[in-house]
Design a protein around this motif. Structure first.
Motif, PDB file in Angstrom:
ATOM      1  N   ASN A   1     -92.947 -67.167  37.555  1.00  0.00           N
ATOM      2  CA  ASN A   1     -93.052 -68.625  37.561  1.00  0.00           C
ATOM      3  C   ASN A   1     -91.718 -69.341  37.694  1.00  0.00           C
ATOM      4  OD1 ASN A   1     -91.925 -68.770  34.955  1.00  0.00           O
ATOM      5  ND2 ASN A   1     -93.931 -68.824  33.955  1.00  0.00           N
ATOM      6  N   ALA A   2     -90.891 -68.833  38.626  1.00  0.00           N
ATOM      7  CA  ALA A   2     -89.615 -69.489  38.884  1.00  0.00           C
ATOM      8  C   ALA A   2     -89.847 -70.677  39.811  1.00  0.00           C
ATOM      9  CB  ALA A   2     -88.645 -68.513  39.518  1.00  0.00           C
ATOM     10  N   LEU A   3     -89.215 -71.801  39.490  1.00  0.00           N
ATOM     11  CA  LEU A   3     -89.306 -72.953  40.380  1.00  0.00           C
ATOM     12  C   LEU A   3     -88.251 -72.849  41.470  1.00  0.00           C
ATOM     13  CD1 LEU A   3     -90.572 -75.787  40.890  1.00  0.00           C
ATOM     14  CD2 LEU A   3     -88.624 -76.718  39.633  1.00  0.00           C
ATOM     15  N   VAL A   4     -87.066 -72.358  41.069  1.00  0.00           N
ATOM     16  CA  VAL A   4     -85.970 -72.241  42.016  1.00  0.00           C
ATOM     17  C   VAL A   4     -85.520 -70.785  42.041  1.00  0.00           C
ATOM     18  CG1 VAL A   4     -83.620 -72.973  42.560  1.00  0.00           C
ATOM     19  CG2 VAL A   4     -85.204 -74.578  41.466  1.00  0.00           C
ATOM     20  N   VAL A   5     -85.473 -70.220  43.238  1.00  0.00           N
ATOM     21  CA  VAL A   5     -84.963 -68.862  43.379  1.00  0.00           C
ATOM     22  C   VAL A   5     -83.828 -68.886  44.398  1.00  0.00           C
ATOM     23  CG1 VAL A   5     -85.485 -66.494  44.061  1.00  0.00           C
ATOM     24  CG2 VAL A   5     -87.198 -67.847  42.841  1.00  0.00           C
ATOM     25  N   VAL A   6     -82.685 -68.348  44.014  1.00  0.00           N
ATOM     26  CA  VAL A   6     -81.526 -68.328  44.900  1.00  0.00           C
ATOM     27  C   VAL A   6     -81.198 -66.871  45.176  1.00  0.00           C
ATOM     28  CG1 VAL A   6     -79.069 -68.886  45.051  1.00  0.00           C
ATOM     29  CG2 VAL A   6     -80.646 -70.494  43.970  1.00  0.00           C
ATOM     30  N   ARG A   7     -81.081 -66.524  46.483  1.00  0.00           N
ATOM     31  CA  ARG A   7     -80.828 -65.123  46.827  1.00  0.00           C
ATOM     32  C   ARG A   7     -79.580 -64.995  47.695  1.00  0.00           C
ATOM     33  NH1 ARG A   7     -86.828 -63.944  48.630  1.00  0.00           N
ATOM     34  NH2 ARG A   7     -87.788 -63.676  46.573  1.00  0.00           N
ATOM     35  N   ASP A   8     -78.612 -64.292  47.154  1.00  0.00           N
ATOM     36  CA  ASP A   8     -77.401 -63.931  47.893  1.00  0.00           C
ATOM     37  C   ASP A   8     -76.787 -65.120  48.636  1.00  0.00           C
ATOM     38  OD1 ASP A   8     -75.518 -62.052  48.395  1.00  0.00           O
ATOM     39  OD2 ASP A   8     -76.432 -61.356  50.260  1.00  0.00           O
ATOM     40  N   LEU A   9     -76.660 -66.206  47.927  1.00  0.00           N
ATOM     41  CA  LEU A   9     -76.146 -67.442  48.532  1.00  0.00           C
ATOM     42  C   LEU A   9     -74.639 -67.343  48.765  1.00  0.00           C
ATOM     43  CD1 LEU A   9     -77.209 -70.343  49.228  1.00  0.00           C
ATOM     44  CD2 LEU A   9     -76.269 -71.040  47.019  1.00  0.00           C
ATOM     45  N   ARG A  10     -74.233 -67.743  49.957  1.00  0.00           N
ATOM     46  CA  ARG A  10     -72.797 -67.818  50.273  1.00  0.00           C
ATOM     47  C   ARG A  10     -72.472 -69.165  50.884  1.00  0.00           C
ATOM     48  NH1 ARG A  10     -71.000 -62.218  50.137  1.00  0.00           N
ATOM     49  NH2 ARG A  10     -72.998 -61.208  49.789  1.00  0.00           N
ATOM     50  N   THR A  11     -71.436 -69.786  50.408  1.00  0.00           N
ATOM     51  CA  THR A  11     -70.954 -71.025  51.018  1.00  0.00           C
ATOM     52  C   THR A  11     -69.465 -70.882  51.234  1.00  0.00           C
ATOM     53  OG1 THR A  11     -72.593 -72.211  49.705  1.00  0.00           O
ATOM     54  CG2 THR A  11     -70.936 -73.534  50.839  1.00  0.00           C
ATOM     55  N   TYR A  12     -69.060 -70.835  52.499  1.00  0.00           N
ATOM     56  CA  TYR A  12     -67.636 -70.740  52.813  1.00  0.00           C
ATOM     57  C   TYR A  12     -67.197 -72.067  53.427  1.00  0.00           C
ATOM     58  CZ  TYR A  12     -68.280 -65.607  52.530  1.00  0.00           C
ATOM     59  OH  TYR A  12     -68.557 -64.330  52.134  1.00  0.00           O
ATOM     60  N   PHE A  13     -66.019 -72.490  53.083  1.00  0.00           N
ATOM     61  CA  PHE A  13     -65.425 -73.657  53.741  1.00  0.00           C
ATOM     62  C   PHE A  13     -64.306 -73.151  54.644  1.00  0.00           C
ATOM     63  CE2 PHE A  13     -66.877 -75.278  49.593  1.00  0.00           C
ATOM     64  CZ  PHE A  13     -67.713 -76.292  50.013  1.00  0.00           C
ATOM     65  N   THR A  14     -64.142 -73.800  55.782  1.00  0.00           N
ATOM     66  CA  THR A  14     -63.057 -73.408  56.668  1.00  0.00           C
ATOM     67  C   THR A  14     -61.860 -74.310  56.402  1.00  0.00           C
ATOM     68  OG1 THR A  14     -64.845 -73.430  58.240  1.00  0.00           O
ATOM     69  CG2 THR A  14     -62.727 -72.665  59.045  1.00  0.00           C
ATOM     70  N   VAL A  15     -60.730 -73.712  56.229  1.00  0.00           N
ATOM     71  CA  VAL A  15     -59.500 -74.499  56.133  1.00  0.00           C
ATOM     72  C   VAL A  15     -58.519 -73.894  57.134  1.00  0.00           C
ATOM     73  CG1 VAL A  15     -59.736 -75.254  53.754  1.00  0.00           C
ATOM     74  CG2 VAL A  15     -58.703 -73.054  54.228  1.00  0.00           C
ATOM     75  N   ARG A  16     -57.548 -74.693  57.545  1.00  0.00           N
ATOM     76  CA  ARG A  16     -56.585 -74.171  58.508  1.00  0.00           C
ATOM     77  C   ARG A  16     -55.262 -73.912  57.840  1.00  0.00           C
ATOM     78  NH1 ARG A  16     -58.597 -74.154  63.455  1.00  0.00           N
ATOM     79  NH2 ARG A  16     -60.521 -75.339  63.633  1.00  0.00           N
ATOM     80  N   SER A  17     -54.658 -72.810  58.179  1.00  0.00           N
ATOM     81  CA  SER A  17     -53.338 -72.526  57.630  1.00  0.00           C
ATOM     82  C   SER A  17     -52.302 -73.210  58.508  1.00  0.00           C
ATOM     83  CB  SER A  17     -53.080 -71.025  57.617  1.00  0.00           C
ATOM     84  OG  SER A  17     -52.804 -70.608  58.932  1.00  0.00           O
ATOM     85  N   ARG A  18     -51.046 -73.084  58.134  1.00  0.00           N
ATOM     86  CA  ARG A  18     -49.989 -73.723  58.911  1.00  0.00           C
ATOM     87  C   ARG A  18     -49.917 -73.166  60.336  1.00  0.00           C
ATOM     88  NH1 ARG A  18     -45.005 -73.315  55.132  1.00  0.00           N
ATOM     89  NH2 ARG A  18     -46.628 -72.418  53.816  1.00  0.00           N
ATOM     90  N   LEU A  19     -50.332 -71.931  60.506  1.00  0.00           N
ATOM     91  CA  LEU A  19     -50.230 -71.309  61.824  1.00  0.00           C
ATOM     92  C   LEU A  19     -51.519 -71.481  62.623  1.00  0.00           C
ATOM     93  CD1 LEU A  19     -48.511 -68.113  60.476  1.00  0.00           C
ATOM     94  CD2 LEU A  19     -47.422 -69.991  61.723  1.00  0.00           C
ATOM     95  N   PHE A  20     -52.322 -72.463  62.253  1.00  0.00           N
ATOM     96  CA  PHE A  20     -53.578 -72.759  62.943  1.00  0.00           C
ATOM     97  C   PHE A  20     -54.538 -71.594  62.920  1.00  0.00           C
ATOM     98  CE2 PHE A  20     -50.347 -75.512  64.717  1.00  0.00           C
ATOM     99  CZ  PHE A  20     -50.914 -76.742  64.415  1.00  0.00           C
ATOM    100  N   LYS A  21     -54.326 -70.709  61.972  1.00  0.00           N
ATOM    101  CA  LYS A  21     -55.300 -69.633  61.833  1.00  0.00           C
ATOM    102  C   LYS A  21     -56.433 -70.164  60.959  1.00  0.00           C
ATOM    103  CE  LYS A  21     -54.868 -65.594  59.858  1.00  0.00           C
ATOM    104  NZ  LYS A  21     -54.064 -64.651  59.092  1.00  0.00           N
ATOM    105  N   LYS A  22     -57.637 -69.782  61.282  1.00  0.00           N
ATOM    106  CA  LYS A  22     -58.772 -70.203  60.464  1.00  0.00           C
ATOM    107  C   LYS A  22     -58.806 -69.370  59.184  1.00  0.00           C
ATOM    108  CE  LYS A  22     -62.750 -71.999  62.891  1.00  0.00           C
ATOM    109  NZ  LYS A  22     -64.087 -71.649  63.371  1.00  0.00           N
ATOM    110  N   LEU A  23     -58.963 -70.031  58.062  1.00  0.00           N
ATOM    111  CA  LEU A  23     -59.088 -69.301  56.814  1.00  0.00           C
ATOM    112  C   LEU A  23     -60.379 -69.733  56.140  1.00  0.00           C
ATOM    113  CD1 LEU A  23     -55.473 -69.796  55.442  1.00  0.00           C
ATOM    114  CD2 LEU A  23     -56.439 -67.676  56.345  1.00  0.00           C
ATOM    115  N   TYR A  24     -60.952 -68.837  55.369  1.00  0.00           N
ATOM    116  CA  TYR A  24     -62.178 -69.193  54.668  1.00  0.00           C
ATOM    117  C   TYR A  24     -61.943 -69.328  53.175  1.00  0.00           C
ATOM    118  CZ  TYR A  24     -64.427 -68.010  59.003  1.00  0.00           C
ATOM    119  OH  TYR A  24     -64.800 -67.995  60.314  1.00  0.00           O
TER     120      TYR A  24
END
Ligand code: ATP
Ligand code: ADP
Ligand code: SF4
Ligand code: SF4
Ligand code: MG
Ligand code: MG
Lengths: 350, 364
Positions: free
Chosen positions: B7-30
């Protein structure tokens, strides 16, 4: 050393703000004395006047609209309110230093950490650039900043909140003050980092014989660090005692209410007890005892609704401002600024 | 999965949230803000999410509500897979899921009256069609949260922090939700006001059978409020158990460190601190192996042979050299269990207590 010696006394302090909406009496007749090497905590809810009290001691109240309208503030025998601005600047970077909740308010974002500490050091001491730098790095390492030589070169935004707070402590200590005013130094930090910073302050205090005026709204932080506690409500002190006494035998209904509404680890209640209502606005303080609209004891009592109780010494070295608390009726008006409450915990914190 | 409940109302499975940020060398970082989180919340119950700032608590809450896009994973609400629903099917679900924010100052539109703020969800979800109905409903809601109907015409800046939080609660309640994410709802409030708001949230939960995801960092508040507790560190859940079990038997060394850092409001009792050294590393470049290993006191004790695997039990002999390795932490060489440095510990149920999960190699 004499336990009764005060480093700081604040007597009948009144600091008001003259705003378009009216006069905000932010601090309205506050007296206390901080003993040497003591941690004196000023505790109370948001807006009660803690920070304005601290700013008054440093004479940093923004003017206009703020002004110290009455009182006496004595640091190491000197009445600060009689000093010229120039003399006061020497006090600020000398005998007294202040740290804030948000370190960014006192760290300049465009200069490196090292730069700022060197500036604080050389302001009051004549040191060569090289010695000053070595001293700054030494300060950073003393406050537990890893890799201090590297951090020396970094800008405030490159540090985490906890590291910034350490850097600010290093800056405050760099001119070897005798009194440190700490305004909510750990409020913005996680408990784990808070524990580190409180321990750091304790260690520095013992090593340097520092006196600390600690401002906080957190009773648990008070319990862990303070020797003497003043509880502030609506611009005045309502209770003042040593930490042990205040926590085991609080007499003011406001202090009692604060303790009751505190959720404690290991205690599970279905409902928390509350203090009804909210803190009154300083533009519309109620008449009589300012706590009476929220007070379970006095809300209906004629005297509480019409006459404001003053702070009295209801038991030896225990001060309270409440008509109904035990011992109040027979106690004479008190001067808590006359001498500090001589209480100090042992080195183990007890 | 053992983490899920009936009787779960909310079930969360293996959730991932990554944000992209840029380093000084324009490399994408997560930024791996949420990195594989699973849990379930039973209808009418409260799951508390605790951990240091930056551990990903807010991001979990917002991703579930689809205020932030998930990188991967699944969220079931009342059995429906939220991330695969088309927008039209999402709309009726939206009104059942609301959020209360930490900052009662920043979260209310300063240009709207209290009525405007609370009536907004009523309009958006077409709950009250006429203005009069809305007025009526706003007045009811204000009363329910302890304010007065006359407050409806005032603006947020005219209220204290506690009163603003009540307005935020009234707004969340307006659409009659089943599920509310409470993101540090009392952290910005004074103690005397905190207790009032916590009691209100509890009363509302009973009255409307609400299910809460309660995000907090104050462990004393959580103990008072939660049915089940999940501890987050660097985007992952490192321990999860029912409230009583977690507070009586914390298994993960990070949970233990959190508990021992809580200041005790009693000057005559001085708890023996096991102080947690260092700070949370960056989620851009999290440590390999167990994310907690650079700070973990247990891992160090195991190498030194001070470790009692069962709390209160006998110390074990030091780990044999081949099960350890040398790493540099903050420039200092340290010897740690090889497993801790090399293998990510999974969040697994304890053999004798299937509802108690933790992610520590050495406490198995
Ligand atoms: N610059 C100012 N102009 C006008 N009023 C002010 C000013 N600074 C402070 N006040 C008022 O003085 C009163 C006391 O403020 P103070 O900052 O000392 O509170 P505090 O006890 O430190 O609260 P907090 O816990 O929120 O920091 C408040 O009513 C505040 O609004
Ligand atoms: N919009 C964003 N862009 C980049 N990084 C973010 C963003 N939002 C959050 N983060 C990062 O994700 C991590 C988790 O943040 P958050 O969920 O707010 O943590 P918590 O609520 O536990 O304090 C932090 O490192 C934070 O800096
Ligand atoms: S003086 Fe009266 S109203 Fe004020 S705290 Fe005491 S009992 Fe309460
Ligand atoms: S796995 Fe190792 S490093 Fe991680 S928490 Fe357990 S003992 Fe500590
Ligand atoms: Mg303040
Ligand atoms: Mg958050």
């Amino acid at each position: 050393m004499n336990d009764h010696e005060a480093i700081l006394t604040v007597r009948s302090l009144k600091t008001h703000f003259f705003t378009a909406d009216g006069v905000v009496k932010a601090v309205d007749g506050v007296s206390f004395a901080v003993g040497k090497r003591q941690t004196f905590a000023l505790v109370g809810e948001s807006g009660c006047g803690k920070s304005v009290t601290a700013l008054s001691v440093m004479r940093l109240v923004p003017h206009p609209p703020g002004k110290i309208v009455a009182g006496e503030i004595t640091l190491l025998g000197t009445n600060l309110l009689e000093l010229s601005e120039k003399e006061m600047r020497a006090v600020r970077g000398g005998q007294a230093a202040m740290i804030f909740q948000e370190p960014m308010t006192s760290l300049n974002p465009v200069f490196t950490i090292g730069n700022q500490i060197v500036e604080a050091i050389t302001l009051h001491q004549n040191l060569s650039a090289r010695t000053a730098k070595a001293r700054a790095i030494e300060m950073l390492s003393q406050v537990g900043i890893p890799d201090p030589a590297q951090r020396y070169k970094e800008y405030p935004h490159q540090l985490s909140g906890g590291m910034r707070q350490r850097a600010m402590i290093a800056m405050a200590l760099s001119c070897d003050p005798e009194l440190l005013i700490a305004d909510e130094p750990t409020t913005a930090l996680d408990v784990t980092i808070q524990a580190q910073i409180l321990e750091l302050l304790k260690r520095i205090q013992v090593r340097r014989g520092l006196s600390i005026l600690l401002i906080t709204h957190d009773l648990a932080v008070v319990a862990e660090t303070a020797d003497v506690v003043a509880v502030m409500y609506a611009s005045k002190l309502v209770e003042l005692a040593d930490v042990e006494r205040l926590f085991t035998n609080p007499v003011h209904p406001y202090t009692q209410g604060l303790f009751r509404s505190l959720p404690r680890l290991g205690e599970r209640k279905t409902r928390l007890e509350t203090i009804p209502g909210s803190v009154p606005s300083p533009l519309a303080f109620p008449p009589g005892c300012k706590f009476h609209p929220r007070c379970p004891v006095g809300c209906e009592l004629q005297r509480c609704r019409t006459a404001e109780p003053e702070l009295r010494e209801i038991a030896p070295k225990h001060y309270a401002a409440c008509w109904e608390c035990p011992g109040y009726a027979d106690a004479p008006p008190a001067d808590p600024a006359a001498e500090p409450i001589a209480y100090r915990r042992g080195a183990d914190g007890r | 999965m053992a983490a899920e409940a009936d009787n779960a109302l909310v079930v969360v499975r293996d959730l991932r949230t990554y944000f992209t940020v840029r380093s000084r060398l324009f490399k994408k970082l997560y930024v791996r803000a949420v990195d594989g989180v699973s849990f379930a919340i039973r209808a009418g119950q409260t799951l508390a999410l605790v951990g240091e700032s930056g551990s990903g608590k807010t991001t979990v809450g917002r991703t579930i509500l689809r205020l932030i896009p998930a990188t991967s994973g699944q969220v079931l609400f009342d059995g429906q897979d939220l991330f695969s629903l088309p927008p039209a099917a999402m709309r009726p679900l939206r009104r059942q899921m609301q959020i209360i924010f930490q900052d009662p100052f920043g979260s209310l539109n300063p240009r709207l009256t209290v009525e405007g703020i609370i009536a907004e969800p009523l309009k958006v979800h077409r709950i009250c069609r006429t203005r009069r109905q809305r007025r009526q409903r706003v007045a009811e809601l204000l009363q329910r949260v302890g304010l007065e109907p006359a407050h409806a015409r005032r603006y947020p800046h005219e209220f204290s922090g506690g009163q603003r939080q009540r307005i935020g609660i009234a707004r969340a309640l307006a659409s009659q939700p089943k599920f509310i994410v409470c993101d540090e709802p009392v952290s910005a409030l004074d103690v005397s006001i905190q207790a009032q708001i916590l009691n209100l949230l509890k009363d509302l939960q009973e009255e409307f059978e609400l299910t809460y995801l309660f995000i907090a960092h104050n462990l004393a508040v959580v103990e008072h409020f939660a049915d089940r507790v999940a501890v987050m560190y660097l985007g992952r859940i490192v321990e999860m158990a029912d409230r009583d079990e977690l507070y009586a038997n914390p298994m993960h060394p990070y949970t233990e460190s959190l508990f021992s850092a809580v200041p005790v409001p009693d000057p005559t009792r001085r708890p023996q601190r096991s102080r947690l050294e260092g700070e949370t590393p960056s989620p851009i470049n999290p440590p390999a192996g167990c994310p907690f290993h650079p700070r973990c006191p247990l891992a160090r004790m195991a190498v030194a042979g001070q470790l009692a695997y069962q709390r209160g039990g006998q110390p074990r002999p030091p780990l044999p050299a081949h099960e350890t390795c040398r790493v540099a932490i903050g420039g200092e060489p340290v010897r740690l269990p090889r497993k801790c440095v090399e293998q990510v510990p999974e969040l697994l149920p304890m053999p004798d207590r299937p509802d108690h999960l933790h992610a520590c190699h050495l406490r198995r």
